[in-house]
Design a protein around this motif. Structure first.
Motif, short mmCIF file in Angstrom:
data_model
loop_
_atom_site.label_atom_id
_atom_site.label_comp_id
_atom_site.label_asym_id
_atom_site.label_seq_id
_atom_site.Cartn_x
_atom_site.Cartn_y
_atom_site.Cartn_z
N LEU A 22 49.81 36.13 32.48
CA LEU A 22 50.06 34.70 33.49
C LEU A 22 50.03 35.09 35.05
CD1 LEU A 22 52.89 32.98 31.46
CD2 LEU A 22 50.66 32.54 31.65
N ALA A 23 50.11 36.55 35.23
CA ALA A 23 49.84 36.98 36.70
C ALA A 23 48.58 36.36 37.26
CB ALA A 23 50.12 38.31 36.74
N ASP A 24 47.53 36.49 36.59
CA ASP A 24 46.32 36.26 37.16
C ASP A 24 46.07 34.70 37.52
OD1 ASP A 24 43.28 37.12 37.35
OD2 ASP A 24 43.30 35.15 36.87
N PRO A 25 45.75 34.49 38.64
CA PRO A 25 45.68 32.82 38.88
C PRO A 25 44.92 31.90 37.77
CG PRO A 25 45.42 34.09 40.79
CD PRO A 25 45.76 34.84 39.83
N LEU A 26 43.84 32.52 37.66
CA LEU A 26 42.81 31.64 36.59
C LEU A 26 43.30 31.67 35.28
CD1 LEU A 26 39.26 33.42 37.71
CD2 LEU A 26 40.43 30.95 38.29
N ARG A 27 44.11 32.62 34.84
CA ARG A 27 44.68 32.59 33.43
C ARG A 27 45.73 31.46 33.62
NH1 ARG A 27 43.06 38.51 33.37
NH2 ARG A 27 45.32 38.87 33.86
N TYR A 28 46.67 31.81 34.58
CA TYR A 28 47.63 30.86 34.72
C TYR A 28 47.16 29.31 34.86
CZ TYR A 28 52.36 28.96 36.41
OH TYR A 28 53.38 28.20 36.38
N GLY A 29 46.13 29.03 35.33
CA GLY A 29 45.74 27.84 35.58
C GLY A 29 44.90 27.35 34.11
N VAL A 30 44.58 28.18 33.23
CA VAL A 30 44.06 27.90 31.82
C VAL A 30 45.31 27.33 31.30
CG1 VAL A 30 43.07 28.57 29.83
CG2 VAL A 30 41.94 29.17 32.09
N CYS A 45 36.22 27.20 26.30
CA CYS A 45 36.26 27.94 27.38
C CYS A 45 35.48 27.55 28.61
CB CYS A 45 35.78 29.54 27.12
SG CYS A 45 36.93 30.37 25.70
N ALA A 46 34.29 27.25 28.38
CA ALA A 46 33.54 26.54 29.61
C ALA A 46 34.14 25.32 30.11
CB ALA A 46 31.98 26.42 29.02
N SER A 47 34.81 24.44 29.42
CA SER A 47 35.25 23.29 29.85
C SER A 47 36.54 23.46 31.16
CB SER A 47 35.86 22.42 28.67
OG SER A 47 37.32 23.18 28.27
N PHE A 48 36.92 24.68 31.43
CA PHE A 48 37.56 25.13 32.34
C PHE A 48 37.04 25.15 33.67
CE2 PHE A 48 40.22 26.00 28.64
CZ PHE A 48 41.27 25.42 28.92
N ASN A 49 35.62 25.28 33.53
CA ASN A 49 34.89 25.55 34.91
C ASN A 49 35.57 26.53 35.78
OD1 ASN A 49 32.90 23.20 34.18
ND2 ASN A 49 34.66 21.92 34.79
N LEU A 50 35.62 27.70 35.11
CA LEU A 50 36.29 28.79 36.17
C LEU A 50 35.09 29.35 37.05
CD1 LEU A 50 38.55 30.87 33.57
CD2 LEU A 50 39.21 29.13 35.00
N PRO A 51 35.44 29.78 38.31
CA PRO A 51 34.24 30.07 39.02
C PRO A 51 34.06 31.43 38.92
CG PRO A 51 36.44 29.96 40.20
CD PRO A 51 36.62 29.68 38.98
N VAL A 52 33.68 32.13 37.76
CA VAL A 52 33.59 33.53 37.35
C VAL A 52 32.40 33.53 36.53
CG1 VAL A 52 35.75 34.24 38.21
CG2 VAL A 52 35.42 33.47 36.08
N SER A 53 31.92 34.60 36.33
CA SER A 53 30.61 34.90 35.37
C SER A 53 31.38 34.77 33.83
CB SER A 53 30.11 36.25 35.43
OG SER A 53 31.08 37.33 35.00
N LYS A 54 30.16 34.53 33.02
CA LYS A 54 30.61 34.17 31.63
C LYS A 54 31.22 35.53 30.97
CE LYS A 54 28.41 32.38 27.50
NZ LYS A 54 27.20 32.11 26.90
N ARG A 62 40.24 36.53 26.50
CA ARG A 62 40.78 37.69 25.40
C ARG A 62 42.14 38.36 25.87
NH1 ARG A 62 40.99 43.06 26.23
NH2 ARG A 62 39.62 43.02 27.97
N VAL A 63 42.36 38.38 27.22
CA VAL A 63 43.77 38.75 27.57
C VAL A 63 44.56 37.64 27.08
CG1 VAL A 63 45.29 38.95 29.70
CG2 VAL A 63 42.98 40.16 29.66
N LEU A 64 44.34 36.38 27.57
CA LEU A 64 45.15 35.35 26.85
C LEU A 64 45.53 35.50 25.41
CD1 LEU A 64 43.84 32.37 29.22
CD2 LEU A 64 46.13 33.45 29.30
N LEU A 98 58.89 26.07 32.49
CA LEU A 98 58.75 26.79 33.80
C LEU A 98 57.33 26.65 34.30
CD1 LEU A 98 60.85 29.90 33.60
CD2 LEU A 98 61.44 28.04 35.05
N ILE A 99 56.54 26.79 33.30
CA ILE A 99 55.05 26.82 33.84
C ILE A 99 54.69 25.21 34.16
CG2 ILE A 99 52.48 27.01 33.12
CD1 ILE A 99 53.67 29.39 31.26
N ARG A 100 55.06 24.39 33.02
CA ARG A 100 54.87 22.99 33.39
C ARG A 100 55.36 22.47 34.56
NH1 ARG A 100 56.95 21.57 29.06
NH2 ARG A 100 55.16 21.59 27.64
N ALA A 101 56.49 22.99 35.16
CA ALA A 101 57.12 22.56 36.29
C ALA A 101 56.65 23.20 37.58
CB ALA A 101 58.84 22.87 36.35
#
Length: 103
Positions: A22-30, A45-54, A62-64, A98-101
């Motif tokens: 959860l420390a990574d902002p992109l994973r927290y956002g997912v 996974c593609a539906s999140f439109n993350l601004p990084v490579s495939k 994988r981390v999540l 906590l994440i929801r809030a």
């Protein structure tokens, strides 16, 4: 021991591993985005439109998955992720609140 797809059992979920994921902002956002969906909803996974490579998207999911935050299932040429609400609430009560809030 994780299942063949790499999902740990509820008892195997480790708080440090979950927090590290959860420390990574992109994973927290997912995770935050999945919390806004109906429980059990699956998104590719593609539906999140993350601004990084495939390949980086694959790494993040994988981390999540290995932390126990999401469950992934194959859908042909893509994978869909669902948040492990029940398992997370059982293992770490209050974490999802906590994440929801704090989206």
């Amino acid at each position: 021991m994780p299942d063949p797809e790499g999902h740990p059992s509820t008892e195997e979920m480790d708080l440090r591993t979950v927090l590290n994921a959860l420390a990574d902002p992109l994973r927290y956002g997912v995770v935050s985005a999945l919390l806004s969906e109906a429980e059990g909803a699956a998104r590719t996974c593609a539906s999140f439109n993350l601004p990084v490579s495939k390949s980086t998207i694959t790494h993040h999911f994988r981390v999540l998955r290995e932390a126990g935050l999401v469950r992934q299932v194959d859908r042909g040429n893509s994978r869909a992720a669902t948040l492990r609400h029940e398992d997370l609430d059982k293992r770490f009560p209050g974490l999802l609140d906590l994440i929801r809030a704090n989206p």
